[in-house]
Write a protein that holds these residues in place. Structure first.
Motif, short mmCIF file in Angstrom:
data_model
loop_
_atom_site.label_atom_id
_atom_site.label_comp_id
_atom_site.label_asym_id
_atom_site.label_seq_id
_atom_site.Cartn_x
_atom_site.Cartn_y
_atom_site.Cartn_z
N UNK B 245 0.85 -1.19 0.00
CA UNK B 245 0.00 0.00 0.00
C UNK B 245 0.89 1.24 0.00
N UNK B 246 0.60 2.14 -0.92
CA UNK B 246 1.35 3.39 -1.01
C UNK B 246 0.35 4.54 -0.92
N UNK B 247 -0.01 4.89 0.34
CA UNK B 247 -1.16 5.80 0.53
C UNK B 247 -0.97 7.16 -0.14
N UNK B 248 0.26 7.59 -0.31
CA UNK B 248 0.47 8.88 -0.97
C UNK B 248 0.95 8.72 -2.41
N UNK B 249 0.77 7.53 -2.95
CA UNK B 249 1.21 7.27 -4.32
C UNK B 249 2.68 6.95 -4.35
N UNK B 250 3.20 6.68 -5.54
CA UNK B 250 4.61 6.31 -5.65
C UNK B 250 5.50 7.55 -5.54
N UNK B 251 6.78 7.32 -5.35
CA UNK B 251 7.73 8.44 -5.20
C UNK B 251 8.29 8.89 -6.55
N UNK B 252 7.88 8.22 -7.62
CA UNK B 252 8.44 8.62 -8.92
C UNK B 252 7.56 9.64 -9.63
N UNK B 337 2.16 -0.01 -6.64
CA UNK B 337 1.63 0.95 -7.59
C UNK B 337 2.52 0.90 -8.83
N UNK B 657 5.16 5.84 9.77
CA UNK B 657 5.01 5.77 8.31
C UNK B 657 4.86 4.34 7.82
#
Lengths: 677, 677
Positions: B245-252, B337, B657
């Motif tokens: 789960x990536x609650x804030x979306x991916x880092x790319x 994601x 986090x």
């Protein structure tokens, strides 16, 4: 309280009991407890026990619980003596007492603190520190290191080397390794400072007694020397949260120290020295390994200048991977659903002392396990690899090691070591810009000397039973002749290891070490069932064969060792490594047995394989001020052991279960949206 | 539509345009389009372009878009001819036209299907099949393979080898590799069956024409031969769901083919042959690599019996990693994601053809990035490693290869290859129980021959600029003398590669290949900034030096090759590998340049490093009927390139986090609760 399993570490009450039995033996004497640990039962008893256990038959008897205890006490001569005792915990009796003249137990943190205090209280040390003319608010940190034998002292006396660093900032977690000082002190077992001197500051210099002030030009920006978040100014904020969700819980089942996961079963052990140990490892109820453990590690430094040859740590034998195991934290050291194991050690007075959260156990997704697409139908079948990780992390002064066993659904086991932490540094002249050939300058006046990390993984095989053989297989081109007219043919050639010994890897032959059970033939391949070692290819020990380093770390000469199993032969540099003189390691043991005619064939026998691997670590500046994990990986894989892919029954991956998210430009979160405004 | 970046693959409209330009050149002729792909701009133009781009200056000009096109057409002689054209897409002109006599393009699936159909329609083949007296409802599957040159045919004509298998079950995804038949057919470019014969059934036998019925004793349980879930009876249910789960979306962040992640930036490319390519790779805006790509792979089989020496696939040159890339599926091939990239190829008639989801991009947690515990304060600082994965998976007949670049926060790049899929099998006599020295029996009468997988990673370095050098560093013990009295010292010795050539690994010296920029000296370490190759240690090509295999796959002789950069020198076995005669590879290119005096120094020059690695794959039965991923890992790491650990600014891990779950016996889910009832 349930009866402990024979492989279970001692319980707190057993530690108490063992201490009591020992104390009663030494009434009136000032006994200091170094170790109270399980003495594992003899293998021959355990085999019978495990056989009953796995066949679910009632146990006719259970191996007795026995403690191995190390104590120190002042002898009548005034000298500190080391005694080792074996205590029968059923009968509360001492089975064995050995007085170990000239041997030393591991170092303990209480003693190290005493050394530090003694050092800082010493007038000569204080005088040298005064002469450094240190900046205001800076403080001096003493880092005691065990002494690696170099032939310069009477080895029967324990000596501790004290290195000095400057903590420039007032913050308690400031990185003092950024400011190595040129003071060095030596201290005796009785906490007496025996020598104080100044270290060399260039490759040409020797140790000396000229006091020199600290060169303030070495003071540099914290931005490149501090790792603690409170001292790092601009942490990156680009890394978005990443969480693991296991809605139905983990796939493992744990009962005490017994772990079952997928088709694996094994028992988790732990002791002060090796840390995590694994016992009775089976897949689908077939025996694979009796015991797996890291058996030793050696970290010799390559800086030839005295007194640096004394920097060579046996991190297991001298320090203890168990005692130095980190208290692992949820959300930091692992991700997902985590089971933690505690362990118990003892205080000096013999009380049980909890080592909390020293092992974590969790699952990880490991990418694709297997896949095939039928290009005719376009149908893809893909399974994902789930692995079970048992991890322990140790801190030995500056360095950290992360040790992890990975169990895979395809019946392979990976052993991963990650080296991290802080480089051990020594002072050097500011601005000296000739390349120092045995170290890297990582900060002004800070040399990170070259060193090696040599690990030894002990593999006590039990491939479908105790009687195993080691076969060495090589892949070799066929000669270009009438049976190979196109010159493409190649074959494998195998030979069995008949005698105990050390062996090298050979990449050019794809040399492979297999552990096989010659009595159990795979009905399909028509070859003995086996496992193979997939080594971590490493340079072996660089120190000269005649050096104490080489004599003390014999296992560092070869990548693979094969010995016949013996109870208590657990350590390839011997049980007492502290200031050992050499000749107590695996090569000597093999040689002595051969010389005495005691050596028997290792073919079809109960055998142990030892794999030496590691890294020649010539620091990069990228390893500073804290080192990104350097990974080393060894694996054990079935080879013609099963009747096919053991993970064939793993269910295909589906989006329904895995719930991945399709990324589109729209879902990049607020950062992206904002930029569109 | 935006103007494509010079590194962007051709757009569908550009493919259309290129086809149009070519068609107009061949009016009235029956042109078959094999390839319409980007011809990447000359590097000297790109360097200027990229410099402007990164300095955010307005572009004075943009390199022209150019297509490289391969077509086949019937020559007036009736023969199929291969033409290569370069098309200027701005001016719609043909820049170059080359008629390639005796060369062949890659194979395409349409042709392979035609081969299969022709084979099955052939009366001799049908007759042989009839003589097999196959079980009812069984069907025959033809598997066409490109022909590896063995000197037995006129190489100017293309030949395809047809292997035959039995699909015993009616299920379309039944594993026919479990039933290799002993029929073999050879077929010409014009789809004419030129030979039909029977394969050897034992090591002593030769190919022959005696028809023998299929030995029904070979028929065995589907449980050990089928991988498709519909044909596997008892899938394990123990593996519980595991989600990311990536609650804030991916880092790319992705804009077109430009990818930014953490401090990395690069452009994603893709072509029919190499599949995924990466361009202009930078970290923290410093240039590292101009281009990274898998440049070739060779899979020669070790079975010396004719016609098996013809089994040796150039999976890039002959088949194409791009064309054979899988359409990746959400929740199956990656977790979390996921961003998918599509690619475009062309049909025979020159229309654009979409290759959907050929690359996936996602993040993974990779355990601990770095950790240190200050043992004085007990304070631990731990950061977790987040990696960015770009993955592509190809299917080449029976096998699958999973190729992935991993970008790490510490500025290292890993290139991982996983081999999976199904072993290529050949028939052997039922019950023959002598060990066949070049293969493993994986099922009754089924031999999986030994083979090698040799990959070549092309590393076009741009370490802080285009002018780089390769330095070979070795760690070597100091002699035991007065400067090393304790025998512990060791040093590194380096030498620069001055001329193009091939080099070997040497474990005993910890030989390391560094790519450095001699003009850029690290101000702290006082050494040139660089990156190092951490190779995957592998056995090199086993085939005899005089074999066609060796002549055709020259890169398989050495682990590391260094050449001076030349536009279009992308393939270490030459551009046209199909039935090549050898002498077109990297060793020949180097030798020819040396002979002609064209070879210049590779010191301080624009250079390319090629790393050959792979596996000597002597099958285990555990690789059957589908092979658990065999991992191979290469890495590129900074060495004294930065001023310290590039991941020092990664924020510490926190439970807040990461939201891990503490496992207690209570939360094991319904299975556990039920058992307590």
């Amino acid at each position: 309280m349930a009866v402990p399993h024979p492989f279970d570490p001692l319980t707190p009450s057993e530690i108490n009991k063992a201490a009591e039995v020992v104390r009663s033996r030494y009434t009136g004497q000032d006994v200091s407890f170094k170790v109270i640990t399980l003495k594992e039962p003899p293998k021959n008893e355990m085999i019978a026990f495990l056989d009953h256990e796995h066949r679910q038959l009632p146990h006719q008897w259970i191996p007795i619980r026995c403690a191995r205890v190390e104590i120190t006490l002042k002898a009548t001569t005034g000298e500190l003596e080391l005694h080792e005792l074996h205590v029968n915990l059923t009968k509360n009796t001492v089975l064995k007492l050995e007085v170990l003249k000239g041997k030393h137990s591991h170092v303990d943190s209480v003693y190290m603190k005493e050394v530090e205090a003694a050092c800082m209280a010493d007038p000569r040390v204080r005088d040298e520190i005064r002469k450094l003319e240190l900046p205001p608010r800076a403080s001096v940190v003493v880092e005691p290191w065990t002494y690696a034998t170099d032939g310069q002292n009477d080895m029967s006396k324990r000596v501790t080397m004290c290195w000095f660093y400057l903590r420039l900032l007032e913050h308690q977690d400031a990185n003092y390794y950024a400011y190595p000082l040129d003071i060095c002190a030596e201290i005796s077992e009785e906490l007496e400072i025996t020598r104080v001197y100044r270290l060399a500051s260039s490759p040409d210099e020797q140790i000396h007694n000229e006091p020199r002030p600290f060169d303030r030009r070495k003071i540099h920006s914290t931005a490149t020397s501090e790792y603690h978040p409170e001292l790092r100014p601009n942490l990156r904020t680009s890394t978005k949260p990443y969480q693991v969700v296991q809605p139905e819980g983990p796939s493992f089942k744990i009962g005490g120290n017994q772990l079952n996961w997928e088709k694996w079963s094994f028992r988790v052990g732990f002791n002060y020295r090796e840390g995590l140990t694994l016992h009775d490892i089976r897949y689908d109820d077939r025996s694979l390994f009796y015991r797996l453990s890291l058996s030793e590690m050696f970290v010799p430094y390559g800086d030839p200048r005295a007194p640096y040859p004394r920097k060579a740590a046996f991190d297991l034998g001298n320090d203890g991977a168990g005692i130095n195991a980190n208290n692992l934290k949820l959300g930091c050291d692992c991700l997902g659903t985590i089971k933690y194991f505690d362990a118990w050690h003892n205080t000096r007075s013999g009380e049980p002392m909890k080592l909390p959260n020293v092992v974590c156990c969790h699952e990880q997704d490991d990418g694709i396990l297997w896949k095939h697409t039928n290009f005719r139908t376009g149908h893809a079948v893909v399974t994902r690899s789930r692995i079970l990780v048992l991890q322990t992390i140790i801190t030995v002064s500056n360095y950290e090691y992360i040790f992890a066993f990975h169990f895979c659904q395809d019946a392979s086991i990976y052993y991963e070591v990650r080296a991290t932490g802080i480089l051990s540094t020594v002072p050097t002249n500011f601005g000296e810009d000739a390349k120092i050939p045995y170290g890297t300058i990582v900060a002004p006046g800070v040399l990170a000397p070259y060193h090696q990390h040599l690990f030894c993984l002990r593999i006590d095989t039990a491939i479908d039973g105790q009687k195993n053989s080691v076969s060495i297989e090589e892949s070799e081109a066929m000669p270009l002749d009438e049976s190979n007219p196109f010159g493409v043919g190649y074959v494998t050639k195998s030979r069995f290891v008949e005698k105990e010994g050390g062996f090298d890897l050979d990449l050019s032959k794809a040399r492979t070490f297999k552990f096989v059970n010659e009595a159990k033939v795979n009905p399909i391949t028509n070859t003995p069932v086996g496992f193979k070692l997939m080594p971590f290819y490493s340079q072996m020990l660089l120190a000269d064969k005649n050096s104490f380093h080489a004599k003390r770390s014999e296992y560092g000469q070869h990548a693979v060792w094969v010995t016949r199993y013996r109870d208590d032969e657990l350590f390839p540099s011997g049980r007492y490594t502290m200031q050992s003189m050499g000749g107590e390691g695996i090569a000597s043991a093999i040689q002595n047995r051969a010389a005495s005619g005691e050596q028997e064939s290792v073919r079809n026998s109960d055998l142990v394989v030892w794999h030496t691997f590691g890294s020649t670590h010539n620091p990069r500046i990228e390893d500073w001020p804290v080192m990104p994990s350097e990974k080393m990986m060894v694996s054990l894989k079935p080879v013609n052991f099963f009747h096919g892919n053991p993970s064939l029954d793993v269910a295909p991956s589906t989006q329904e279960k895995n719930k991945s998210i399709l990324y589109t430009d729209e879902n990049t979160g607020p950062g992206c949206c904002a930029s569109k405004l």
